[in-house]
Design an enzyme around this catalytic site. Structure first.
Site, PDB file in Angstrom:
ATOM      1  N   THR A  77       0.839  -1.197   0.000  1.00  0.00           N
ATOM      2  CA  THR A  77       0.000   0.000   0.000  1.00  0.00           C
ATOM      3  C   THR A  77       0.872   1.244   0.000  1.00  0.00           C
ATOM      4  O   THR A  77       0.398   2.338   0.264  1.00  0.00           O
ATOM      5  CB  THR A  77      -0.911   0.014   1.241  1.00  0.00           C
ATOM      6  N   SER A 101       5.536   9.089   9.500  1.00  0.00           N
ATOM      7  CA  SER A 101       4.360   8.817   8.697  1.00  0.00           C
ATOM      8  C   SER A 101       4.631   9.279   7.280  1.00  0.00           C
ATOM      9  O   SER A 101       5.647   9.916   7.015  1.00  0.00           O
ATOM     10  CB  SER A 101       3.145   9.559   9.257  1.00  0.00           C
ATOM     11  N   LYS A 102       3.722   8.961   6.378  1.00  0.00           N
ATOM     12  CA  LYS A 102       3.965   9.338   4.993  1.00  0.00           C
ATOM     13  C   LYS A 102       4.087  10.847   4.843  1.00  0.00           C
ATOM     14  O   LYS A 102       4.850  11.356   4.059  1.00  0.00           O
ATOM     15  CB  LYS A 102       2.824   8.806   4.123  1.00  0.00           C
ATOM     16  N   ARG A 103       3.291  11.544   5.645  1.00  0.00           N
ATOM     17  CA  ARG A 103       3.320  12.994   5.634  1.00  0.00           C
ATOM     18  C   ARG A 103       4.586  13.525   6.257  1.00  0.00           C
ATOM     19  O   ARG A 103       5.010  14.636   6.002  1.00  0.00           O
ATOM     20  CB  ARG A 103       2.179  13.487   6.531  1.00  0.00           C
ATOM     21  N   HIS A 104       5.149  12.720   7.146  1.00  0.00           N
ATOM     22  CA  HIS A 104       6.198  13.254   7.996  1.00  0.00           C
ATOM     23  C   HIS A 104       7.423  12.359   8.057  1.00  0.00           C
ATOM     24  O   HIS A 104       7.471  11.403   8.819  1.00  0.00           O
ATOM     25  CB  HIS A 104       5.631  13.448   9.406  1.00  0.00           C
TER      26      HIS A 104
END
Length: 473
Positions: free
Chosen positions: A12, A237-240
Site C-alpha cells: 500500500t 508517517s507518509k506525511r512526515h
RNA sequence: GCUCCCUUCGUCUAGCGGUUAGGACGCUGGCCUCUCACGCCGGUAACAGGGGUUCGAACCCCCUAGGGAGCGCCA
C-alpha cells in the site's frame, strides 16, 4: 528444524526505513541460522494494494541486497486455500456466521465506550443458526477464558487474557479473508519458524496464536521489533519523514551505509559502529534488540555514508556516481577519469549527490566565483602570483602535467615571491575551482588539465582587474 | 476509556547489584595542513520522578508521570 523467516509487507506504499529494518532483521536471523528467508506480499486489501507498490518494494529489497530464498508469494493467489481453512473451522464449530449489521456494531461500540469499556464484539451471533445465503461475515470463536502467553524474543513473556479478546472477523461479507486469518494460514503453510515484525502487531499475536491452535498448529517464535521515529522523535508517517529506501538511493546513499545505519538502530555489538553484511550475519542477535522505539538520525546516516564512500572501491563508486553527474548535465567521458576524481574527492562528500556537485568543476568551467572565496583570495596582491603561475604552466609540456611537475611549479613560484604556499595556492585554487575548497592543489590542477587551467586563470585575472578598477576609483 | 508495551547524554547506544556511568553521531577546542575534507588528541552532555529491597542500586520490586501500539468486514 531449519529456521524460516519471512518479510510480509502489504503493498500500500513504498518500502520505508521501518519496513527495511524489519526485513533486514528477518534476513539476518535466517542467514545467521542457515535458514531461509521468504518474501510474501500481503495484498488481501484489494482496495489499497497496488502493483506500483509491489514493484517499489521489490526494487527496494533488490537495492538493499536483501535477497530472499522463496517468493514473492501473493496472498491474493491463495484465496482458495484460506477459504478451505475457514470452511474447515466452520465445520468444526470453531467459527460461526455473523449477520450483525454495521449499525448494531456501531451502537454496541458506542455503548461500551460510554461505559468506559474496551469495545469488543459481544458474541451475539455465536449460538444462532444463520442461513448461509444471507449476507454475513465469519467470526473466529475465540476462547472465552484462560490466557495466551507470548514468549517474545525481544519483549520477553507477555500475557494476554482471553477475556480481553473478542471474536474477530476472519472472512468479510465479500468472501475475502482478513489479515489475521491469512497471516496465520500462510505462516503455517510456509513453515515459518520465527516471525519477526513490527511491534504494532504485538496486540494481534494472541489472536493469531488462538487461531493457529484451533488449526492444530504450534505457534512460531515471535520477535516484535520497535518502530522507528522521525528525526524529531515524532512518529514516522507518509506525511512526515517516512521516506522510501529508493529515495535514499536517489539522494546518493550507499545501500551498505543504510543497512549499517539500520542495524545499529535498536541494536549494538559493544562499541562497534561499522559492520559489513557478513559481520552483521555473524554478530546480530535478535534477543539483543532494544525494546524502545528509536529516532532516525540523518546526521549519523550521513557520517556512515561518508565512511563508506571514502573506503569503498573507487571504481564502483565511480559507476554509481555517473548518473548523478548526468543529472548535472555532465558526461564524465568528456573529462578526467571519474575513478581518479572519486579517489580525490570521496572523503569530502556525504552523498553521491554531493560528490557530483563538488566534482562538477573537473568537467566544465564554473559560472561564477563563490563570493566569499573570491573576495578573500582574488585580490590585487594575488595578481602577480597568478600571472607567474600562468606563465610557468603555459611552458609546461602536456606530458609534464603531473602531480610532481605541478607541485614543483607551485612551490617554485611561492619561493620566488618569498611567500608561503597558502598565499599562492589559495588564489590559484579559487581561480581553478571557483571556491576555496578542493583536493590538494597539485591533484586539482592535474585533473582539471592544462587548457582549462590557463583559461580559468585568465578569467580570474580579468576578475581581479575589474575589481581593482572598482577598488581604486 | 480499556488492554498491552516502552523510558541512560540532543540522537543511536554500552551497562545485566559495587564503573570517575563507556562508545558513536552532532556540537565544540586543538593538532595535522596549500584549502576543504579525512585522520588524531581533548571538551560538552544522561540513569523521567518517588518509594522500597540491600552493606551497596542505572541494574531487583511497587507507585506516579510521560510516550507508543492495539481495541476495523486495514494490514
Amino acid at each position: 528444524m531449519t529456521v524460516r523467516t519471512r518479510f510480509a509487507p502489504s503493498p500500500t506504499g513504498y518500502l520505508h526505513v521501518g519496513g527495511a529494518r524489519t526485513a533486514l532483521f528477518s534476513y539476518l536471523f535466517a542467514r545467521k541460522h542457515g535458514g531461509q528467508f521468504v518474501l510474501r506480499i500481503e495484498d488481501t486489501d484489494l482496495e489499497r494494494s497496488t502493483a506500483e507498490s509491489v514493484n517499489a518494494i521489490l526494487e527496494g529489497m533488490t537495492w538493499l541486497g536483501l535477497d530472499y530464498d522463496e517468493g514473492p508469494f501473493y496472498q491474493t493467489q491463495r484465496f482458495d486455500r484460506y477459504n478451505a481453512v475457514i470452511d474447515a473451522l466452520l465445520a468444526k464449530g470453531l467459527a460461526y456466521r455473523c449477520v450483525c449489521s454495521k449499525e448494531r456494531l456501531e451502537k454496541l461500540r458506542e455503548d461500551q465506550m460510554a461505559q468506559r469499556l474496551k469495545p469488543r464484539y459481544d458474541g451475539h451471533c455465536r449460538g444462532h443458526e444463520v442461513d448461509p445465503n444471507t449476507p454475513h461475515v465469519i467470526r473466529f470463536k475465540n476462547p472465552a477464558d484462560g490466557v495466551v502467553v507470548v514468549d517474545d524474543m525481544i519483549r520477553g513473556r507477555v500475557v494476554f487474557a482471553n477475556a480481553e479478546l473478542d471474536d474477530l472477523v476472519i472472512r468479510r461479507s465479500d468472501g475475502a479473508p482478513t489479515y489475521n486469518l491469512s497471516v496465520v494460514v500462510d505462516d503455517a503453510d510456509m513453515g515459518i519458524t520465527h516471525v519477526i515484525r513490527g511491534d504494532d502487531h504485538l496486540n494481534n499475536t494472541p489472536r493469531q496464536i488462538n487461531i493457529l491452535r484451533a488449526l492444530g498448529h504450534e505457534p512460531p517464535r515471535y520477535a516484535h521489533v520497535p518502530m522507528i521515529l522521525g528525526d524529531d522523535g515524532a512518529r514516522l508517517s507518509k506525511r512526515h519523514g517516512a521516506v522510501s529506501v529508493i529515495a535514499y538511493r536517489d539522494q546518493g546513499y550507499l545501500p551498505e551505509a543504510l543497512l549499517n545505519y539500520l542495524v545499529r538502530l535498536g541494536w549494538s555489538h559493544g562499541d562497534q559502529e561499522l559492520f559489513s553484511l557478513e559481520e552483521m550475519i555473524t554478530l546480530f542477535e535478535i534477543g539483543d534488540v532494544n525494546k524502545a522505539a528509536s529516532a532516525f538520525n540523518t546526521d549519523k546516516l550521513d557520517w556512515l555514508n561518508q565512511q563508506y564512500l571514502h573506503h569503498a572501491d573507487p571504481a564502483r563508486i565511480a559507476r554509481l556516481l555517473s548518473p548523478h553527474m548526468g543529472r548535472l548535465d555532465i558526461d564524465p567521458a568528456t573529462g578526467p577519469d571519474l575513478i581518479e576524481v572519486v579517489k580525490a574527492q570521496a572523503a569530502r562528500a556525504k552523498t553521491l549527490t554531493e560528490l557530483a556537485e563538488i566534482s562538477a568543476f573537473f568537467y566544465r568551467d564554473f559560472e561564477t566565483f563563490d563570493e566569499a572565496s573570491a573576495k578573500k583570495h582574488l585580490r590585487l596582491v594575488a595578481r602577480e602570483g597568478l600571472e607567474r603561475l600562468r606563465a610557468a604552466f603555459e611552458l609546461m609540456a602536456y606530458e609534464d602535467w603531473t602531480l610532481e611537475g605541478l607541485k614543483h611549479v607551485v612551490e617554485a613560484i611561492a619561493e620566488e615571491l618569498g611567500t608561503n604556499m597558502g598565499k599562492v595556492a589559495q588564489p590559484l585554487r579559487v581561480a581553478i575551482v571557483g571556491r576555496a575548497a578542493s583536493p590538494g592543489i597539485d591533484e586539482t590542477l592535474r585533473l582539471v588539465g592544462k587548457d582549462a587551467t590557463l583559461r580559468r586563470i585568465d578569467k580570474a585575472l580579468a576578475y581581479i582587474a575589474a575589481r581593482g578598477v572598482n577598488e581604486s576609483s
